[in-house]
Design an enzyme around this catalytic site. Structure first.
Site, PDB file in Angstrom:
ATOM      1  N   GLU A  36     -53.509  36.997 101.536  1.00  0.00           N
ATOM      2  CA  GLU A  36     -53.436  36.636 102.959  1.00  0.00           C
ATOM      3  C   GLU A  36     -52.379  37.734 103.681  1.00  0.00           C
ATOM      4  OE1 GLU A  36     -52.931  32.646 104.282  1.00  0.00           O
ATOM      5  OE2 GLU A  36     -53.317  33.282 106.409  1.00  0.00           O
ATOM      6  N   ARG A 262     -48.605  30.267  88.349  1.00  0.00           N
ATOM      7  CA  ARG A 262     -47.663  31.011  89.135  1.00  0.00           C
ATOM      8  C   ARG A 262     -46.346  31.448  88.452  1.00  0.00           C
ATOM      9  NH1 ARG A 262     -48.882  29.807  94.479  1.00  0.00           N
ATOM     10  NH2 ARG A 262     -47.011  30.825  95.244  1.00  0.00           N
ATOM     11  N   LYS A 272     -44.173  32.911 100.505  1.00  0.00           N
ATOM     12  CA  LYS A 272     -44.096  33.602 101.385  1.00  0.00           C
ATOM     13  C   LYS A 272     -43.269  32.765 102.523  1.00  0.00           C
ATOM     14  CE  LYS A 272     -48.310  35.049 101.199  1.00  0.00           C
ATOM     15  NZ  LYS A 272     -49.575  35.702 101.676  1.00  0.00           N
TER      16      LYS A 272
HETATM   17  P1  ATP Z   1     -47.279  32.105  99.224  1.00  0.00           P
HETATM   18  O1  ATP Z   1     -47.292  30.665  98.650  1.00  0.00           O
HETATM   19  O2  ATP Z   1     -46.294  33.014  98.921  1.00  0.00           O
HETATM   20  O3  ATP Z   1     -47.700  32.493 100.662  1.00  0.00           O
HETATM   21  P2  ATP Z   1     -50.035  32.548  98.425  1.00  0.00           P
HETATM   22  O4  ATP Z   1     -50.671  32.019  97.234  1.00  0.00           O
HETATM   23  O5  ATP Z   1     -50.333  31.851  99.940  1.00  0.00           O
HETATM   24  O6  ATP Z   1     -48.598  32.891  98.151  1.00  0.00           O
HETATM   25  P3  ATP Z   1     -51.614  34.838  98.878  1.00  0.00           P
HETATM   26  O7  ATP Z   1     -51.470  35.983  99.826  1.00  0.00           O
HETATM   27  O8  ATP Z   1     -52.808  33.942  99.207  1.00  0.00           O
HETATM   28  O9  ATP Z   1     -50.229  34.107  98.604  1.00  0.00           O
HETATM   29  O10 ATP Z   1     -51.876  35.342  97.497  1.00  0.00           O
HETATM   30  C1  ATP Z   1     -52.711  36.464  96.774  1.00  0.00           C
HETATM   31  C2  ATP Z   1     -52.868  36.025  95.402  1.00  0.00           C
HETATM   32  O11 ATP Z   1     -51.611  36.125  94.757  1.00  0.00           O
HETATM   33  C3  ATP Z   1     -53.511  34.977  95.154  1.00  0.00           C
HETATM   34  O12 ATP Z   1     -54.477  35.069  94.189  1.00  0.00           O
HETATM   35  C4  ATP Z   1     -52.454  33.967  94.657  1.00  0.00           C
HETATM   36  O13 ATP Z   1     -52.838  33.250  93.858  1.00  0.00           O
HETATM   37  C5  ATP Z   1     -51.602  35.028  93.846  1.00  0.00           C
HETATM   38  N1  ATP Z   1     -50.070  34.661  94.024  1.00  0.00           N
HETATM   39  C6  ATP Z   1     -49.224  34.204  94.967  1.00  0.00           C
HETATM   40  N2  ATP Z   1     -48.222  33.759  94.265  1.00  0.00           N
HETATM   41  C7  ATP Z   1     -48.042  34.009  93.213  1.00  0.00           C
HETATM   42  C8  ATP Z   1     -46.971  33.767  92.209  1.00  0.00           C
HETATM   43  N3  ATP Z   1     -45.798  33.304  92.473  1.00  0.00           N
HETATM   44  N4  ATP Z   1     -47.475  33.903  90.906  1.00  0.00           N
HETATM   45  C9  ATP Z   1     -48.547  34.282  90.424  1.00  0.00           C
HETATM   46  N5  ATP Z   1     -49.615  34.463  91.404  1.00  0.00           N
HETATM   47  C10 ATP Z   1     -49.211  34.544  92.672  1.00  0.00           C
HETATM   48 MG    MG Z   2     -52.592  31.675 100.051  1.00  0.00          MG
END
Ligand code: ATP
Ligand code: MG
Length: 576
Positions: A36, A262, A272
């Site tokens: 995102e 994760r 984020k």
């Molecule tokens: P955040 O909580 O940091 O906002 P998010 O999952 O909301 O992370 P996205 O931009 O939606 O962020 O993530 C894009 C991809 O990266 C998704 O498939 C998510 O599952 C993966 N991802 C995000 N954070 C991690 C992490 N700490 N370890 C592994 N994969 C991750």
């Molecule tokens: Mg997300």
């Protein structure tokens, strides 16, 4: 701490292999990385990227970058651009770049299909009421009074939602799944909200926006994704992912969601939202602050992309959440830098060493010149010093030496503790690649602090070799005062002192390390100059005996400590 992992991608690769064997997707493999664009990528995303691209590569498939840009309030082109840039830097090339917002029309049409099939309805209740009615585990859900609206009525209302007839939040479209399901995600989830937000790509074309769950699987299906990898918190959403797809006519075989753990690191947060908080609170300078676990921060700090990739491959794609040691990541960084980084000399906390018997141009010595009231550095000699013992191709450079040199303050002790082998009064040490010197006297300031060390050198030890083979225990780095350049060195420590920031109080800010950065004024050799043939912006070098340092990409003569030289991971592992 980290768990032993199976080899990278094991269980997902097994699934793909089984699917290929059964012919489910006609041996097609298509993955996507779906960020995102509401912030910068962090080290956790690097794991997901390595997994998504890695599986595609392993099976000769494709991996696309898809922006999951369905929330106008938090997203921005700034993030889109940084994400594209970061993925390229990390060394991956998406086969295509897609945007979920390009599917708004298709998603809308599919929503109409669900309505026609009696599987979605417009609910006039507010968010609070809907949440309350959802119930909880062991607590029954309450059906909305609007659940029995007819498809025609729903189609009409949904059209008018899109046309902007209703205020923000006045209505939502919900899937009609099962208000008594044990899985809360299935209790009539919201598919669309009314929200007059300005979207960075569709601008003001839409006033209704799809939720993550509604947009995600359908975007996968529209693109022909086969294996849709995400993190474990989406396990509970998988039945909903399947439910939507099972009730639509898909252009390709139905994609499947696969979840992995994760990545979390000790002394770090990988979210984020929490990272943004650090910026908003002024704890760090921005997304690219070298203390941030963002790819921009790590890159500015000097982490090589190859090291991050190697670390992600090493930890693999696992199914249990675990916190990896930051020291383990650093050990990959150190391994890579040891191979590629050129060596330089820099004195981080300088102390002046004056060589009394060093010759001056007119045939005297520095001591004599000083007696005559002259502060001179004497003649300059040049020494050839190897750039990287790990890589002969890096050659060598010429380093100037003269009668006054900067040495590290902690390399001299007036009152040495036991087992101190560096410089003390009466002791001989080696100035790396130059000469053997013996300390003879010190100059103290009013507070008794050593401000200058006086020494003599052995002219027969040129190159740093003892002529008679006498034992010299210590070799120290140095920088000739006559040619030294001033530099700012930024020494970093953990941003959070706790291994699991926020674990005890719930707020990581409570575990901030107040001393996560120290700026010191250093003296560095001329080969570190910001000039042609010197150090490039962003280049990482090893300051001998001190650590790896990255030249700032913007400010000349500013160096960020990437990592120290000591492999703390090795000692952690040894200690068990
Ligand atoms: P955040 O909580 O940091 O906002 P998010 O999952 O909301 O992370 P996205 O931009 O939606 O962020 O993530 C894009 C991809 O990266 C998704 O498939 C998510 O599952 C993966 N991802 C995000 N954070 C991690 C992490 N700490 N370890 C592994 N994969 C991750
Ligand atoms: Mg997300």
């Amino acid at each position: 701490m980290s768990e032993p992992t199976t080899s990278a991608g094991d269980f997902i690769a097994d699934t793909v292999r089984a699917d290929n064997a059964s012919g489910l997707y006609s041996s097609r493999v298509q993955t996507r990385f779906p960020p995102e664009p509401n912030g910068y990528l962090h080290i956790g995303h690097a794991k997901a990227i390595t997994a998504d691209f890695g599986i595609a590569e392993q099976f000769g498939g494709t991996c696309n970058l898809r922006f999951d840009d369905t929330n106008p309030d938090t997203e921005d082109v700034e993030y889109v651009e940084s994400i594209i840039d970061d993925i390229a830097w990390l060394g991956f090339r998406p086969d295509n770049v897609y945007y979920a917002s390009d599917y708004f029309e298709a998603l809308y049409a599919w929503a109409q299909t669900l309505i026609e099939r009696g599987l979605a309805y417009v609910d006039d209740q507010d968010q609070e009421t809907i949440s309350a009615q959802r119930g909880g585990y062991g607590k029954p859900g309450v059906e909305s009074p609007f659940r029995s609206r007819t498809p025609d009525e729903n189609l009409d209302l949904f059209t008018r939602m899109r046309a902007g007839e209703f205020e923000d939040g006045a209505k939502v479209l919900r899937a009609k799944v099962d208000m008594q399901s044990d899985n809360m995600a299935l209790r009539d989830p919201v598919m669309y909200r009314i929200r007059r937000g300005h979207h960075h790509r569709t601008h003001d074309a839409w006033v209704i926006y799809p939720t993550y769950d509604w947009a995600h699987g359908q975007s996968d299906a529209l693109e022909g994704v086969t294996h849709s990898m995400c993190t474990l918190e989406f396990v509970a959403h998988r039945p909903l992912y399947d439910w939507y797809l099972n009730h639509l006519d898909l252009p390709y075989e139905k994609p499947q969601q696969l979840e992995f753990a994760r990545l979390e690191l000790t002394h770090t947060v990988t979210s984020k939202r929490k990272l943004r908080q650090l910026i908003e609170d002024g704890v760090v300078d921005g997304w690219d602050d070298p203390r941030m676990p963002t790819l921009q921060g790590l890159r500015r700090r000097g982490y090589p992309a190859a090291a991050i990739r190697a670390f992600c491959t090493h930890i693999g794609i696992n199914k249990t959440n675990s916190r990896h040691s930051i020291e383990e990541l650093e050990s990959f960084v150190r391994q890579e830098l040891n191979r590629v980084a050129q060596r330089r000399m820099a004195v981080v906390r300088p102390l002046k060493l004056v060589i009394d018997n060093w010759p001056t141009q007119d045939g005297h010595t520095i001591a004599q010149a000083r007696e005559a009231g002259e502060d001179c550095v004497g003649e300059t000699q040049w020494f050839d010093i190897v750039n990287n013992p790990e890589n002969p191709d890096d050659g060598s450079r010429s380093v100037p030496f003269s009668g006054q040199v900067w040495i590290e303050r902690e390399d001299f002790a007036l009152d040495p503790p036991p087992k101190y082998f560096r410089l003390t009064l009466g002791r001989e040490v080696r100035l790396r690649g130059a000469y053997l010197v013996t300390a003879t006297d010190v100059v103290l300031d009013d507070s008794g602090e050593v401000v200058e060390v006086r020494a003599t050198y052995d002219p027969a030890s040129r190159g740093g070799n003892a002529p008679d083979g006498r034992k010299v225990k210590s070799t120290m780095h140095w920088v000739a005062a006559s040619h030294a350049l001033d530099a700012e060195v930024r020494l970093y420590d953990r941003l959070f002192s706790a291994e699991a920031p926020g674990e005890t109080t719930g707020d990581p800010i409570d575990d901030l390390n107040p001393a996560s950065m120290e700026r010191v004024a250093a003296k560095v050799e001329p080969a570190l100059a910001d000039v042609e043939g010197g150090v490039r912006p962003g280049q990482v070098v090893q300051f001998e005996r001190i650590g790896y340092f990255a030249a700032d990409r913007v400010h000349p003569m500013v160096f960020h400590r990437t990592v120290g030289l000591k492999d703390e991971w090795a000692s952690l592992v040894k200690r068990g």
